[in-house]
Scaffold this motif. Structure first.
Motif: not given
Length: 127
Positions: A83-94, A100-106
């Motif tokens: 879970l993250s507010t980070a702009n690059n959450i897809e890359l972080i998760a990969e 998977d990942y969930i973008r905050k606010p979810f």
């Protein structure tokens, strides 16, 4: 009687941790929320079916914790959602091998759907 699926929520923000747990409990999950694990072994006691990890926890970024979980023999089979507010959450998760990942606010429905999806992808177990 059907066994409740267990979700471990690793989130240092008390309010977010409780909101996520409340939402998932309303959907029939058993939840435990912690600000951060004391050790990887401490995660085993709850026997979660999925672990939700905030990227910004106290002592260690969530992606590092995710990588450790994925390398720990007794935990690596458990799906992890970042879970993250980070702009690059897809890359972080990969990069941390998150499932998977969930973008905050979810979005509540999206969060519940992703938890159900990663649990349903797991092989059947007897616990």
């Amino acid at each position: 009687m059907k066994v409740k699926k267990k979700v471990l929520v690793v989130e240092n923000d008390y309010d977010i941790r409780n909101i996520v747990a409340f939402i998932l409990e309303e959907e029939g999950f058993e939840c435990m929320g912690i600000p951060e694990p004391q050790s990887l072994d401490s995660l085993l006691a709850f026997k979660p079916h999925v672990i939700l990890i905030d990227e910004f926890i106290n002592n260690e970024p969530g992606h590092r914790l995710c990588l450790k979980i994925k390398q720990f023999e007794s935990l690596k089979h458990i799906p992890v959602i970042i879970l993250s507010t980070a702009n690059n959450i897809e890359l972080i998760a990969e990069e941390c091998k998150a499932d998977d990942y969930i973008r905050k606010p979810f979005d509540v429905d999206e969060m519940v759907g992703k938890v159900i999806t990663v649990i349903d992808k797991q092989p059947l177990t007897l616990n």
